[in-house]
Design a protein around this motif. Sequence first.
Motif, PDB file in Angstrom:
ATOM      1  N   ALA A 139     -53.421  37.849  -3.804  1.00 32.75           N
ATOM      2  CA  ALA A 139     -53.203  36.493  -4.315  1.00 32.75           C
ATOM      3  C   ALA A 139     -54.543  35.851  -4.698  1.00 32.75           C
ATOM      4  N   LEU A 140     -55.580  36.106  -3.906  1.00 35.43           N
ATOM      5  CA  LEU A 140     -56.893  35.543  -4.236  1.00 35.43           C
ATOM      6  C   LEU A 140     -57.404  36.096  -5.561  1.00 35.43           C
ATOM      7  N   LEU A 141     -57.131  37.395  -5.790  1.00 36.85           N
ATOM      8  CA  LEU A 141     -57.535  37.980  -7.074  1.00 36.85           C
ATOM      9  C   LEU A 141     -56.827  37.277  -8.227  1.00 36.85           C
ATOM     10  N   LYS A 142     -55.517  37.071  -8.058  1.00 41.61           N
ATOM     11  CA  LYS A 142     -54.766  36.408  -9.133  1.00 41.61           C
ATOM     12  C   LYS A 142     -55.258  34.986  -9.350  1.00 41.61           C
ATOM     13  N   TYR A 143     -55.607  34.333  -8.235  1.00 40.42           N
ATOM     14  CA  TYR A 143     -56.140  32.983  -8.347  1.00 40.42           C
ATOM     15  C   TYR A 143     -57.462  33.013  -9.112  1.00 40.42           C
ATOM     16  N   ALA A 144     -58.311  33.950  -8.790  1.00 37.30           N
ATOM     17  CA  ALA A 144     -59.611  34.053  -9.460  1.00 37.30           C
ATOM     18  C   ALA A 144     -59.427  34.322 -10.948  1.00 37.30           C
ATOM     19  N   GLN A 145     -58.431  35.127 -11.281  1.00 37.85           N
ATOM     20  CA  GLN A 145     -58.188  35.470 -12.687  1.00 37.85           C
ATOM     21  C   GLN A 145     -57.503  34.333 -13.448  1.00 37.85           C
ATOM     22  N   GLY A 146     -57.072  33.317 -12.702  1.00 36.40           N
ATOM     23  CA  GLY A 146     -56.377  32.204 -13.344  1.00 36.40           C
ATOM     24  C   GLY A 146     -54.892  32.459 -13.509  1.00 36.40           C
ATOM     25  N   ASN A 147     -54.357  33.453 -12.800  1.00 38.54           N
ATOM     26  CA  ASN A 147     -52.941  33.781 -12.936  1.00 38.54           C
ATOM     27  C   ASN A 147     -52.077  33.229 -11.810  1.00 38.54           C
ATOM     28  N   MET A 148     -52.680  32.458 -10.913  1.00 41.81           N
ATOM     29  CA  MET A 148     -51.903  31.912  -9.798  1.00 41.81           C
ATOM     30  C   MET A 148     -52.508  30.572  -9.417  1.00 41.81           C
ATOM     31  N   LYS A 149     -51.633  29.617  -9.117  1.00 42.82           N
ATOM     32  CA  LYS A 149     -52.125  28.292  -8.739  1.00 42.82           C
ATOM     33  C   LYS A 149     -52.512  28.281  -7.276  1.00 42.82           C
ATOM     34  N   TRP A 150     -53.459  27.400  -6.919  1.00 39.44           N
ATOM     35  CA  TRP A 150     -53.915  27.362  -5.538  1.00 39.44           C
ATOM     36  C   TRP A 150     -52.778  27.015  -4.575  1.00 39.44           C
ATOM     37  N   ASP A 151     -51.893  26.103  -4.980  1.00 37.25           N
ATOM     38  CA  ASP A 151     -50.785  25.733  -4.101  1.00 37.25           C
ATOM     39  C   ASP A 151     -49.898  26.930  -3.788  1.00 37.25           C
ATOM     40  N   ASP A 152     -49.757  27.817  -4.783  1.00 39.42           N
ATOM     41  CA  ASP A 152     -48.933  29.001  -4.549  1.00 39.42           C
ATOM     42  C   ASP A 152     -49.620  29.963  -3.581  1.00 39.42           C
ATOM     43  N   VAL A 153     -50.948  30.031  -3.676  1.00 38.39           N
ATOM     44  CA  VAL A 153     -51.690  30.868  -2.731  1.00 38.39           C
ATOM     45  C   VAL A 153     -51.456  30.329  -1.322  1.00 38.39           C
ATOM     46  N   LYS A 154     -51.548  29.019  -1.200  1.00 38.27           N
ATOM     47  CA  LYS A 154     -51.387  28.374   0.098  1.00 38.27           C
ATOM     48  C   LYS A 154     -49.998  28.661   0.682  1.00 38.27           C
ATOM     49  N   THR A 155     -48.975  28.492  -0.170  1.00 41.00           N
ATOM     50  CA  THR A 155     -47.615  28.765   0.276  1.00 41.00           C
ATOM     51  C   THR A 155     -47.470  30.224   0.702  1.00 41.00           C
ATOM     52  N   LEU A 156     -48.052  31.105  -0.103  1.00 42.22           N
ATOM     53  CA  LEU A 156     -47.946  32.527   0.199  1.00 42.22           C
ATOM     54  C   LEU A 156     -48.555  32.840   1.560  1.00 42.22           C
ATOM     55  N   VAL A 157     -49.715  32.240   1.846  1.00 43.48           N
ATOM     56  CA  VAL A 157     -50.365  32.512   3.131  1.00 43.48           C
ATOM     57  C   VAL A 157     -49.459  32.082   4.281  1.00 43.48           C
ATOM     58  N   VAL A 158     -48.895  30.880   4.172  1.00 48.96           N
ATOM     59  CA  VAL A 158     -48.055  30.369   5.248  1.00 48.96           C
ATOM     60  C   VAL A 158     -46.824  31.258   5.434  1.00 48.96           C
ATOM     61  N   GLU A 159     -46.199  31.611   4.324  1.00 52.52           N
ATOM     62  CA  GLU A 159     -44.964  32.406   4.412  1.00 52.52           C
ATOM     63  C   GLU A 159     -45.221  33.822   4.913  1.00 52.52           C
ATOM     64  N   GLN A 160     -46.258  34.463   4.326  1.00 52.79           N
ATOM     65  CA  GLN A 160     -46.558  35.833   4.715  1.00 52.79           C
ATOM     66  C   GLN A 160     -46.978  35.911   6.183  1.00 52.79           C
ATOM     67  N   TRP A 161     -47.712  34.899   6.605  1.00 51.51           N
ATOM     68  CA  TRP A 161     -48.162  34.881   8.006  1.00 51.51           C
ATOM     69  C   TRP A 161     -46.961  34.914   8.943  1.00 51.51           C
ATOM     70  N   LYS A 162     -46.011  34.040   8.626  1.00 50.20           N
ATOM     71  CA  LYS A 162     -44.832  33.942   9.472  1.00 50.20           C
ATOM     72  C   LYS A 162     -44.037  35.252   9.434  1.00 50.20           C
ATOM     73  N   LYS A 163     -43.872  35.773   8.230  1.00 49.49           N
ATOM     74  CA  LYS A 163     -43.051  36.962   8.050  1.00 49.49           C
ATOM     75  C   LYS A 163     -43.670  38.186   8.736  1.00 49.49           C
ATOM     76  N   GLU A 164     -44.976  38.385   8.505  1.00 45.35           N
ATOM     77  CA  GLU A 164     -45.599  39.572   9.073  1.00 45.35           C
ATOM     78  C   GLU A 164     -45.794  39.439  10.582  1.00 45.35           C
ATOM     79  N   SER A 165     -45.933  38.185  11.066  1.00 49.88           N
ATOM     80  CA  SER A 165     -46.074  37.992  12.513  1.00 49.88           C
ATOM     81  C   SER A 165     -44.773  38.320  13.225  1.00 49.88           C
ATOM     82  N   ALA A 166     -43.666  38.143  12.501  1.00 49.89           N
ATOM     83  CA  ALA A 166     -42.372  38.327  13.132  1.00 49.89           C
ATOM     84  C   ALA A 166     -42.032  39.812  13.340  1.00 49.89           C
ATOM     85  N   ARG A 167     -42.783  40.676  12.749  1.00 47.43           N
ATOM     86  CA  ARG A 167     -42.479  42.111  12.864  1.00 47.43           C
ATOM     87  C   ARG A 167     -42.768  42.680  14.237  1.00 47.43           C
TER      88      ARG A 167
END
Lengths: 278, 444, 281
Positions: free
Chosen positions: B416-444
Amino acid sequence: MKNREVIRERILFILLLILALLYLFPMLLVLMNSFKGRFYISDTPFALPTAETFAGIKNYFSGIEKTGFLPAFGYSLFITVFSVGTIVLFTSMTAWCITRVKSKFSSFLYYLLVFSMIVPFQMVMFTMSKMANICHLDNPVGIIVLYLGFGAGLSVFIFSGFIKGIPHEIEEAAVIDGCGPIQTFFLVVLPILKPICITVAILNTMWIWNDYLLPYLVIGNNYKTIPIAVQYLQGGYGSRDMGAMMAMLVLAILPIIIFYLSLQKYIIKGVVAGAVKG
Amino acid sequence: MSKRSMSLIGILAVLVMVLSAFIPSAPAKADGGELYFLNFKPEQAPVYTKIGDAYKAETGVTLKVVTAASGTYEQTLKSEIAKADAPVLFQINGPVGYQSWKGYCADLKDTDLYKHLSDKSMAVTSGDGVYGIPYVVEAYGIIYNNAIMTKYFALDGAKAKSMDEVKNFATLKAVVEDMTAKKDKLGIKGVFSSTSLKPGEDWRWQTHLANIPVFYEWRDNKVDIASDATKEIKFQYADNFKNIFDLYLNNSVTSPKLLGSKSVDDSMAEFALGQSAMVQNGNWAWDQIAGVDGNTVKAEDVKFLPIYTGMPGEEKQSISVGTENFFAINSKASAEKQKMAADFIYWLYSTPKGKAFVTNDLKFIAPFDTFAENEKPTNPLAKEVMRYMADTNLYNVAWNFVKFPNQTFKDNFGAALLKYAQGNMKWDDVKTLVVEQWKKESAR
Amino acid sequence: MQKMPKKYYVFFTLPTLLAFVIAFFIPFLAGIYLSFTEFRTVTDASWVGFNNYILAFTDDQNFINALIFTIKFAIVSVVLINVFAFFLAYLLTRSIPGTNIFRTIFFMPNLIGGIILGYIWQLLINGILINFGVDITFDASYGFWGLVVLMNWQMVGYMMIIYIAGIQSISNELIEAAKIDGANAWQILKSIIVPMVMPAVTICTFLTVANSFKLFDQNLALTAGAPDRASAMLALDIFTTFYGRIGSEGVGQAKAVMFFMIVAAIVLIQLRLTRSREVES
């Protein structure tokens, strides 16, 4: 009329020449970059080496050292030659036996082997490497058994197709002369199979020499073959030395080009025969 | 027999002869037995070979060192530990690693090495048991080239007069942006080295940099990092991450759109060649800097700066000291093998010969009381780490990233950081992704 | 040799059979079984039914994306490779000087391993893209077309050889007769050569489809799935699922079983089509 054809021929020739140069271009590009300093490669791959960027053969030394290219070459050669030899010997025996002895088991075995051809490697990658470990086949000698097992499908298929076309009379004459099955096969049948043996050998050489995933999973930690060494150079050691990378690509291509140019006729024939049968 | 088949046989004969020279010899079994160590640090692989030779000469025990390529340790450990000849000595990266491998971690409470651990709270423990012993203390921050900085401070209109004035993000930003404007005068291509975002080369951002906002979030919310409260984050200081990350991207040697091909090695080389003035990395990077041909950076000019992100009170923030390297011993190995492993690590960290390897070759700052003051590494970054550690006015940013969910989370965050750097992803989406992925991967 | 004493039968088949059972047969069956379980190593598997198959689709979009990417890739490369290969074969069977050398050159890339090919093209493609300020990880479509070009470079020579064999097997008399009847080169190509090389077309399509679907090494070396697994094909997605995360081995194995079924289905369809065509002709 004649004149026009000559002109057309010339145009076609030039077109082919351009295409051929385009074809060789990527390889030449790598060759050229292998003589450049590591920081002048990624950003300007098309620039010719200059006094500042020319690195001589330093990349070759650092690449050979970083990847352990010499042992990798040894492992690749050892595994390829002995696996191919084993495959040709044992699958020709099996193919002859199950083609000539008609029984339910023979045809079951034949279809099972042919079936294995369509199964992608990913299907068995984990279980096969586990199996290899249990049976102590996770070393450069043991991996030959895996190649025999995994390569059996195509090889038996090609051999069987050819054997079906050999008249029975020759073998029957041998039996009348007092040959047992073993003599019949090795003294009579195998010489007839020689051209197809070359086909099978070449197809398997191309596969095994270049194979990455199977040796990576089974022996990759302890014994690196050439493709593994190249991939490791890219990802491993927390570093990516583009110069060494280019040099290793050149060294990895070189043996196969020499092999190809010296056995070209057999290779092209073998590939056609293999494809038409397969 | 035709001429052709003769020549074919000839070729084959030559091949077989060539081959016999290459036939791989089976690893010889030594008298003292064999100890299998699965090494985590690829850059140290050659050193462990040397250590193995020395250890064999002294004890007769053969040290079999296998090194996983970077980013593949867990994957390699997974396939190796299932084997009959499994690693006896391996490493876990902290409490999360312990969760994955607890079935294989022996209790090390009674080992000699543990008794000499200076700070017992650093070990990985569960109940009464000790399952991981830290074997190296490391630190990361922004490494800078003081020669270039001095040159800048001497310019007219410089935003600061010395590095001592750079104590927070605002000053750092002003200095960096001014340096970018004057980069031709300074003779650099960019202030920061490339923000390497090639897959597998992005750990400086998705792990080390990300640790800082997570550290503050847990500190400010008083989260007990041993509890399950770490299974979710709000990423409330995401903007602080963005502050420094944008600064890295916009004042870099490389255009942000090209970062997907850059590796850590590329960035360290840029720094070593004097193309950049700063790079975020840890003290382990010293060898990488020193090893580059044409290196223009002098050892005395290499210094550490804490990573400022615009948090209130960060003037007192230090560089980030911690460890993610813990020795673990395979509990499924025979008792004899387990003892061999414990003996080996004790030898390495207590005998003069072993300690010399640790200090001079591995260049580890070892967390054991067996090391005297004069037995600590002397490279400039290690000295900087010790300088910061000794400064009691500053607070440390603990290595909370050992509690990050798993590699998948880090990989997805990095992508996601790469996409953000390339201008292909908004910062808010990166933020959401971190929160969601954290929860999802922690639940495993 | 219709009958053979049992001991000879064993002698001839046992080595292959044994290796086959170890390397393929047991791993294959175990693989199917493990796809219904959760496991880390083989010995600690616990039965979870179809859960892994459901997770392969619901856990994330990677498998679906890889499937779509693979199908698109297979279609594009099959068409392009066969068109180019046929075109080259057609040129090289005409009387042009140096056809043998051209053949040698065009076939050469086929012998180079996928990992090495991937890095060669990575250098070349990134070298071009850097002029536009981006690299191959910028967009999955760059990776897609990169793979298509790479695959063409590798496979065209191979297919060309098969087409040449097909064209050369057409009798000269047939073409001479057509020429005498006043047919021009285009008519000969359209009405004689193309129909006569249809068997070669079948073979080449089969080989290119199979190779496109199973592509792994080239994918790993060229893009490794970047950006964000968007350029990962099925084989690579299975590999990353399997070895990328502890705890998702079962899902990886389930994906592999589905991958196998897709490949098998394609092969069966292909065989049926070939057979029906053979009946017609």
